[in-house]
Write a protein that holds these residues in place. Structure first.
Motif, mmCIF file in Angstrom:
data_model
loop_
_atom_site.group_PDB
_atom_site.id
_atom_site.type_symbol
_atom_site.label_atom_id
_atom_site.label_comp_id
_atom_site.label_asym_id
_atom_site.label_seq_id
_atom_site.Cartn_x
_atom_site.Cartn_y
_atom_site.Cartn_z
ATOM 1 N N ALA A 166 0.830 -1.213 0.000
ATOM 2 C CA ALA A 166 0.000 0.000 0.000
ATOM 3 C C ALA A 166 0.860 1.257 0.000
ATOM 4 O O ALA A 166 0.539 2.250 -0.667
ATOM 5 C CB ALA A 166 -0.931 -0.002 1.213
ATOM 6 N N ILE A 167 1.962 1.220 0.743
ATOM 7 C CA ILE A 167 2.884 2.359 0.741
ATOM 8 C C ILE A 167 3.507 2.509 -0.644
ATOM 9 O O ILE A 167 3.634 3.625 -1.168
ATOM 10 C CB ILE A 167 3.959 2.177 1.827
ATOM 11 N N MET A 193 9.206 -3.246 2.154
ATOM 12 C CA MET A 193 8.983 -2.186 3.129
ATOM 13 C C MET A 193 10.243 -1.351 3.301
ATOM 14 O O MET A 193 10.170 -0.121 3.441
ATOM 15 C CB MET A 193 8.547 -2.789 4.471
ATOM 16 N N ILE A 194 11.403 -1.996 3.270
ATOM 17 C CA ILE A 194 12.675 -1.266 3.394
ATOM 18 C C ILE A 194 12.800 -0.246 2.265
ATOM 19 O O ILE A 194 13.100 0.933 2.498
ATOM 20 C CB ILE A 194 13.870 -2.235 3.373
ATOM 21 N N THR A 195 12.577 -0.682 1.040
ATOM 22 C CA THR A 195 12.686 0.226 -0.109
ATOM 23 C C THR A 195 11.629 1.325 -0.040
ATOM 24 O O THR A 195 11.901 2.485 -0.357
ATOM 25 C CB THR A 195 12.555 -0.560 -1.429
ATOM 26 N N ALA A 196 10.412 0.963 0.399
ATOM 27 C CA ALA A 196 9.345 1.960 0.530
ATOM 28 C C ALA A 196 9.717 3.018 1.567
ATOM 29 O O ALA A 196 9.425 4.209 1.387
ATOM 30 C CB ALA A 196 8.033 1.281 0.908
ATOM 31 N N LEU A 197 10.370 2.601 2.641
ATOM 32 C CA LEU A 197 10.806 3.559 3.656
ATOM 33 C C LEU A 197 11.836 4.526 3.077
ATOM 34 O O LEU A 197 11.767 5.741 3.299
ATOM 35 C CB LEU A 197 11.400 2.821 4.859
ATOM 36 N N ILE A 198 12.788 3.997 2.334
ATOM 37 C CA ILE A 198 13.804 4.851 1.712
ATOM 38 C C ILE A 198 13.148 5.837 0.752
ATOM 39 O O ILE A 198 13.461 7.038 0.756
ATOM 40 C CB ILE A 198 14.849 3.998 0.966
ATOM 41 N N ASP A 199 12.222 5.351 -0.056
ATOM 42 C CA ASP A 199 11.548 6.204 -1.038
ATOM 43 C C ASP A 199 10.766 7.340 -0.375
ATOM 44 O O ASP A 199 10.500 8.368 -1.012
ATOM 45 C CB ASP A 199 10.592 5.375 -1.897
ATOM 46 N N ALA A 221 15.042 2.626 7.756
ATOM 47 C CA ALA A 221 15.161 1.515 6.808
ATOM 48 C C ALA A 221 16.449 0.736 7.048
ATOM 49 O O ALA A 221 16.457 -0.502 7.044
ATOM 50 C CB ALA A 221 15.121 2.038 5.374
ATOM 51 N N TRP A 222 17.531 1.456 7.269
ATOM 52 C CA TRP A 222 18.831 0.812 7.499
ATOM 53 C C TRP A 222 18.790 -0.072 8.749
ATOM 54 O O TRP A 222 19.262 -1.211 8.740
ATOM 55 C CB TRP A 222 19.908 1.883 7.633
ATOM 56 N N GLU A 223 18.186 0.437 9.793
ATOM 57 C CA GLU A 223 18.105 -0.327 11.042
ATOM 58 C C GLU A 223 17.250 -1.582 10.873
ATOM 59 O O GLU A 223 17.632 -2.662 11.347
ATOM 60 C CB GLU A 223 17.518 0.564 12.146
#
Length: 425
Positions: A294-295, A360-366, A373-375
């Motif tokens: 969804a993100i 989700m990691i990539t979505a956080l970075i975006d 995201a790194w953590e």
């Protein structure tokens, strides 16, 4: 004497505070795991297109998540041929199969259907899902972005261009998987993005026992696919039509699927009734995978994204799961799925999947949450090195399960690494 000592300590403290803090870019640049994971992942990409060891098929929902990484190390023509195979097995109503195998020797199967237009292929479809068509559109888009091969849209397959066939796949969803009351796509009841319904020992085929429902994953995938189709299609597609469909779905997701009280997505909006016990409050279940998608679809504000991440981290803490790749929490109780693999914290019922966690990691970075995201990526990186492979999913105690060469996990993790390296640059 004491005054001189205090002055000296104060000077030392000032000197220490003036030392530059290590930036995220510094952390990424000096990380020793990333180059090794990239090397392992790209080596896996070189070895084929099936989902992983244990899977004979080239699955479209998996292919979507590693096609861009494959394009770095595999001949583009070979990728193109495998992608076009999905159009050779497309049905007349526009629907897309889950996956295909190449027939070797005499064909005799009750599970696969032999392709009429390309007899060397046999295919099947898990009909509980509503993501095969959307996955295909996304795969073509990701392939074009990675290779520049826009000509594939004009490729004619059994009398129709790929662009036309992509539109027909989207039309299939409107014709066959669209609920008029909610004005959203429906599918069978599964756990988050999964393909196992609770009513059967195996659970992948719609029938009279299925409980029809609407969820966030299917509709977010639809909007991503429509965004991709509109961007790449140009004058080859009906831009006005698909833009309106996209905007309507987006509005109806916000209207019906977002739970304002709980500040999360409803797990299901049932068209029929729920298959789960009345004493189980399914509204408390938080879907990690569907929320991540969804993100990616652009449904949530930055403040909402942060709140969803906070919930994921809290779920990991409460459950004892290894990462935010946790499928869902709280899990469905023992016995609610007839498939024995769907026990609490098993498979898609609370198993931990990098395949969605890394999205989700990539979505956080975006969306500007680079440090967070790194953590959250670290547990996913660590276990690739520890287990020397990209496993399909992990148990609550972080034990690897399923395919040990799961290309979907590798693809999304390499995407995340690319995003981190862009920060570092």
């Amino acid at each position: 004497m004491k005054n001189y000592l205090l002055i000296g300590l104060a000077s030392l403290a000032i000197g220490c505070s003036s030392q530059p803090k290590e930036t995220l870019s510094d952390q990424i640049a000096k990380d020793q795991q990333l180059p090794e994971i990239k090397k392992m992942g790209l080596n896996l990409m070189k070895s084929g297109f099936n989902a992983g060891d244990g899977y004979a098929e080239v699955w479209i929902r998996d292919f979507n998540t590693f096609v861009a990484q494959s394009a770095k190390v595999v001949d583009h023509q070979l990728i193109r041929e495998n992608l076009l195979n999905f159009f050779y097995i497309q049905e007349e109503d526009g629907n897309i199969a889950d996956g295909f195998v190449t027939i070797k020797g005499e064909f005799n199967s009750n599970y696969y259907t032999q392709s009429e237009h390309k007899p060397t292929l046999a295919y099947h479809k898990n009909t509980v899902e509503t993501d095969q068509e959307t996955s295909l559109v996304q795969t073509v888009y990701n392939y074009i972005k990675a290779t520049g091969d826009v000509a594939i849209l004009d490729e004619v397959v059994v009398g129709k261009t790929v662009a036309k066939r992509l539109e027909e796949s989207m039309q299939f969803l409107l014709n066959e998987r669209f609920d008029e009351d909610y004005q959203l796509l429906w599918g069978a009841t599964t756990a988050d993005w999964g393909d196992v319904q609770p009513e059967h020992d195996w659970g992948v085929a719609l029938d009279e026992n299925s409980h029809l429902t609407i969820d966030i994953y299917d509709n977010a995938m639809f909007v991503i696919a429509l965004n991709n189709l509109i961007e790449m299609g140009g004058d080859k597609i009906d831009q006005a039509k698909w833009t309106k469909v996209r905007d309507d779905i987006t509005a109806n997701v916000a209207k019906h699927l977002w739970d304002e009280k709980r500040q999360k997505y409803h797990p299901h909006l049932y068209i029929t009734d729920s298959p789960f016990p009345a004493d189980f409050d399914e509204e408390e279940v938080f879907y990690h995978g569907g929320t991540a998608v969804a993100i990616q679809a652009g449904f949530l504000t930055k403040a909402q994204i942060k709140s969803q991440l906070d919930k994921m981290i809290q779920n990991v803490k409460e459950s004892g799961a290894p990462s935010i790749g946790l499928t869902l929490y709280p899990v469905y109780p023992e016995g609610t799925f007839k498939n024995e693999g769907m026990h609490p914290y098993g498979y898609q019922n609370g198993g931990d999947w990098t395949w969605f966690g890394a999205r989700m990691i990539t979505a956080l970075i975006d969306n500007g949450f680079e440090q967070e995201a790194w953590e959250q990526a670290q547990p996913m990186f660590d276990r690739v090195i520890k287990n020397k492979g990209f496993f399909e999913w992990y148990t609550k105690d972080n034990k690897p399960n399923g395919s040990g060469m799961f290309r979907g996990s590798a693809g999304v993790l390499l995407d995340a690494i690319d995003a981190f390296e862009n920060i570092e640059k």
